[in-house]
Write a protein that holds these residues in place. Sequence first.
Motif, PDB file in Angstrom:
ATOM      1  N   LYS A  63       0.837  -1.200   0.000  1.00 29.30           N
ATOM      2  CA  LYS A  63       0.000   0.000   0.000  1.00 29.30           C
ATOM      3  C   LYS A  63       0.877   1.257   0.000  1.00 29.30           C
ATOM      4  O   LYS A  63       0.648   2.193  -0.769  1.00 29.30           O
ATOM      5  CB  LYS A  63      -0.915   0.003   1.224  1.00 29.30           C
ATOM      6  N   ASN A  64       1.895   1.299   0.839  1.00 29.17           N
ATOM      7  CA  ASN A  64       2.744   2.484   0.927  1.00 29.17           C
ATOM      8  C   ASN A  64       3.700   2.600  -0.244  1.00 29.17           C
ATOM      9  O   ASN A  64       4.071   3.711  -0.622  1.00 29.17           O
ATOM     10  CB  ASN A  64       3.493   2.489   2.259  1.00 29.17           C
ATOM     11  N   ILE A  65       4.106   1.480  -0.835  1.00 23.43           N
ATOM     12  CA  ILE A  65       4.906   1.561  -2.057  1.00 23.43           C
ATOM     13  C   ILE A  65       4.077   2.216  -3.163  1.00 23.43           C
ATOM     14  O   ILE A  65       4.558   3.117  -3.867  1.00 23.43           O
ATOM     15  CB  ILE A  65       5.425   0.171  -2.472  1.00 23.43           C
ATOM     16  N   PRO A  68       8.303   6.225  -9.210  1.00 25.49           N
ATOM     17  CA  PRO A  68       8.528   4.819  -8.861  1.00 25.49           C
ATOM     18  C   PRO A  68       9.924   4.532  -8.298  1.00 25.49           C
ATOM     19  O   PRO A  68      10.097   3.613  -7.514  1.00 25.49           O
ATOM     20  CB  PRO A  68       8.313   4.073 -10.175  1.00 25.49           C
ATOM     21  N   VAL A  69      10.913   5.313  -8.698  1.00 23.93           N
ATOM     22  CA  VAL A  69      12.268   5.079  -8.203  1.00 23.93           C
ATOM     23  C   VAL A  69      12.340   5.397  -6.705  1.00 23.93           C
ATOM     24  O   VAL A  69      12.908   4.625  -5.920  1.00 23.93           O
ATOM     25  CB  VAL A  69      13.297   5.928  -8.995  1.00 23.93           C
ATOM     26  N   ALA A  70      11.764   6.490  -6.292  1.00 26.00           N
ATOM     27  CA  ALA A  70      11.746   6.843  -4.873  1.00 26.00           C
ATOM     28  C   ALA A  70      10.657   6.087  -4.122  1.00 26.00           C
ATOM     29  O   ALA A  70      10.768   5.868  -2.911  1.00 26.00           O
ATOM     30  CB  ALA A  70      11.527   8.342  -4.711  1.00 26.00           C
ATOM     31  N   GLY A  88       8.607   3.715   0.080  1.00 25.01           N
ATOM     32  CA  GLY A  88       7.383   3.018   0.450  1.00 25.01           C
ATOM     33  C   GLY A  88       7.655   1.778   1.274  1.00 25.01           C
ATOM     34  O   GLY A  88       6.882   1.433   2.164  1.00 25.01           O
ATOM     35  N   LEU A  89       8.786   1.123   1.007  1.00 28.46           N
ATOM     36  CA  LEU A  89       9.157  -0.054   1.791  1.00 28.46           C
ATOM     37  C   LEU A  89       9.440   0.325   3.246  1.00 28.46           C
ATOM     38  O   LEU A  89       8.958  -0.332   4.169  1.00 28.46           O
ATOM     39  CB  LEU A  89      10.380  -0.735   1.170  1.00 28.46           C
ATOM     40  N   ILE A  90      10.174   1.395   3.446  1.00 31.10           N
ATOM     41  CA  ILE A  90      10.481   1.849   4.808  1.00 31.10           C
ATOM     42  C   ILE A  90       9.216   2.329   5.502  1.00 31.10           C
ATOM     43  O   ILE A  90       8.925   1.936   6.640  1.00 31.10           O
ATOM     44  CB  ILE A  90      11.557   2.955   4.774  1.00 31.10           C
ATOM     45  N   LEU A  91       8.449   3.172   4.831  1.00 31.84           N
ATOM     46  CA  LEU A  91       7.204   3.681   5.413  1.00 31.84           C
ATOM     47  C   LEU A  91       6.205   2.543   5.665  1.00 31.84           C
ATOM     48  O   LEU A  91       5.547   2.509   6.705  1.00 31.84           O
ATOM     49  CB  LEU A  91       6.595   4.743   4.485  1.00 31.84           C
ATOM     50  N   GLY A  92       6.124   1.609   4.739  1.00 29.68           N
ATOM     51  CA  GLY A  92       5.229   0.473   4.901  1.00 29.68           C
ATOM     52  C   GLY A  92       5.625  -0.424   6.060  1.00 29.68           C
ATOM     53  O   GLY A  92       4.763  -0.939   6.781  1.00 29.68           O
ATOM     54  N   THR A  93       6.921  -0.598   6.268  1.00 27.48           N
ATOM     55  CA  THR A  93       7.387  -1.402   7.396  1.00 27.48           C
ATOM     56  C   THR A  93       7.019  -0.735   8.718  1.00 27.48           C
ATOM     57  O   THR A  93       6.562  -1.399   9.655  1.00 27.48           O
ATOM     58  CB  THR A  93       8.910  -1.614   7.310  1.00 27.48           C
TER      59      THR A  93
END
Length: 119
Positions: free
Chosen positions: A51-53, A62-64, A69-74
């Motif tokens: 979802k956050n990605i 998409p590059v950022a 999104g992986l960090i925020l999603g975690t």
Amino acid sequence: MRKFNHMLLASTLMFSVYAPISYAEGYVSDVSAKFTRGTANLFTGIGEVPKNIAYVSGKTNPVAGGPGGLILGTLHTLGRTATGIFDVITSPIPTQSLIQPEYAWEDFKQPTTYFSSEK
């Protein structure tokens, strides 16, 4: 004294029968909804990562969006799982959700927020 106890018992039973059933039904449905929400958030918190990605990729590029999104999603996975644990433990006390949207799969365009008064 014995007559007073019988009168007290009789009046208590009369008033307990008068209590509306709808109060109990509302309580049971609120408690079960909170328990269900907590259980769902406990086991599906990992859904915050894709979802956050998608959310960060849509806001930036998409590059950022991938690593951001992986960090925020975690982080939101940990938050959603913690609120799920809290909701399951405190399910006998019906309250509003601490997290918006209530489920990870509800709205991919809305960022996850905590302690929001909006519904």
